[in-house]
Design an enzyme around this catalytic site. Sequence first.
Site, short mmCIF file in Angstrom:
data_model
loop_
_atom_site.label_atom_id
_atom_site.label_comp_id
_atom_site.label_asym_id
_atom_site.label_seq_id
_atom_site.Cartn_x
_atom_site.Cartn_y
_atom_site.Cartn_z
N SER A 185 -7.30 9.12 -3.97
CA SER A 185 -8.42 9.08 -3.02
C SER A 185 -8.11 8.32 -1.74
CB SER A 185 -9.65 8.44 -3.68
OG SER A 185 -9.39 7.09 -4.04
N GLY A 186 -7.02 7.56 -1.70
CA GLY A 186 -6.67 6.79 -0.51
C GLY A 186 -5.87 7.60 0.49
N TYR A 187 -5.46 6.93 1.56
CA TYR A 187 -4.72 7.63 2.62
C TYR A 187 -3.36 8.14 2.15
CZ TYR A 187 -8.17 5.70 5.93
OH TYR A 187 -9.32 5.38 6.60
N ASN A 206 3.56 5.65 9.11
CA ASN A 206 3.48 4.82 7.92
C ASN A 206 3.02 5.57 6.68
OD1 ASN A 206 1.01 4.62 9.70
ND2 ASN A 206 0.15 3.76 7.84
N CYS A 254 6.12 0.71 4.19
CA CYS A 254 6.29 1.43 5.45
C CYS A 254 7.07 0.62 6.48
CB CYS A 254 4.94 1.84 6.01
SG CYS A 254 3.74 0.50 6.19
#
Length: 342
Positions: A11-13, A309, A148
């Site tokens: 569900s995150g980026y 990133n 990142c």
Amino acid sequence: MTTTAAVVGGSGYIGGELVRLLLGHPEIELTTVTSARLAGRPVDTAHPNLRGRTRLAFTDPAALSGADVLFVAAPHTETMALVPRLLDRGKVLLDLSGDFRLRDPLVYREHYGVEHTAPELLESFTPGIPELYRDRLTGADRISVPGCMATAAILAVHPLAVDGLIDGEVAVDARTGSSGSGAGGGPGDAHAERSGAMRVFAPLRHRHQAEIAQATGHPCRMSATGVEAVRGVQVLCRARLRDGAGPREVREAYRRAYAAEPFVRIVAQRRGAFRLPDPKILAGSNFCDVGPAVDRGDGRVTAVGALDNLVKGGAGNAVQCLNIRMGWPEESGLGFTGLHPI
């Protein structure tokens, strides 16, 4: 035969970028995306850019039945308890948290503030840096994708370190966009607080410095600043050159290191708006641009690195590692070049 894949913590980026890339991968069938909070809801409710691209709904993590490949995008310090329960759910596991990046559990405790609960697994993970560990990745079933800012710095410094061109410590000044805080950022990440700000959120000892030191063999001091961009990382890595090393030796080191690398480009030009690596033109791509600047007067070098990133700094790097592990073309599913202008 198609390889099945699941994204654990989708569900995150980073999870969203994994889903985006895997849906376009010619060798992969994405079968499961988990989220405890959003279980039962369509994946595109969290990732609206995927509307019309998938009918998958989020699955409760407890209902994960397994897949050939597991991408784990769960939070730092929580993943180390999750991974031992997932090892029998897939042949290959790629972890995108910080929990299996550092080989020494004492270094982990120093930088993450908690004891590592699965130290016996640390040595079983191969670092997910294709440019440094390609041979090991071909047989790796457990892969830990680096952070990142760490990825950008490691790739910027690596040619200098491997050729023995620098002495002593590397100082890293990193800048990152707001997506680096994740989809669940705190009050300080609200637009009213972030817009126009250049916030030094780690003036000393950012935890990625341990990854950089581990990969380059040089002590590292790192600071990090949040800037207005949404995507992107840029690092300035400063070090002293060894006696006798100058611009020619530095240029040759970068050419040797990256001549055959599909996703690292050397950018060090005398003219133009993008003379040195800049993340603005890398959004959505799996490239890391690197470029050195040498001060002839005092024998110092500044190595600049830039990437997206969420892609080369996360999901794209994971897919690149999987391509190597499976013997697929390394560029599979990663052909997007970035946009200009944007």
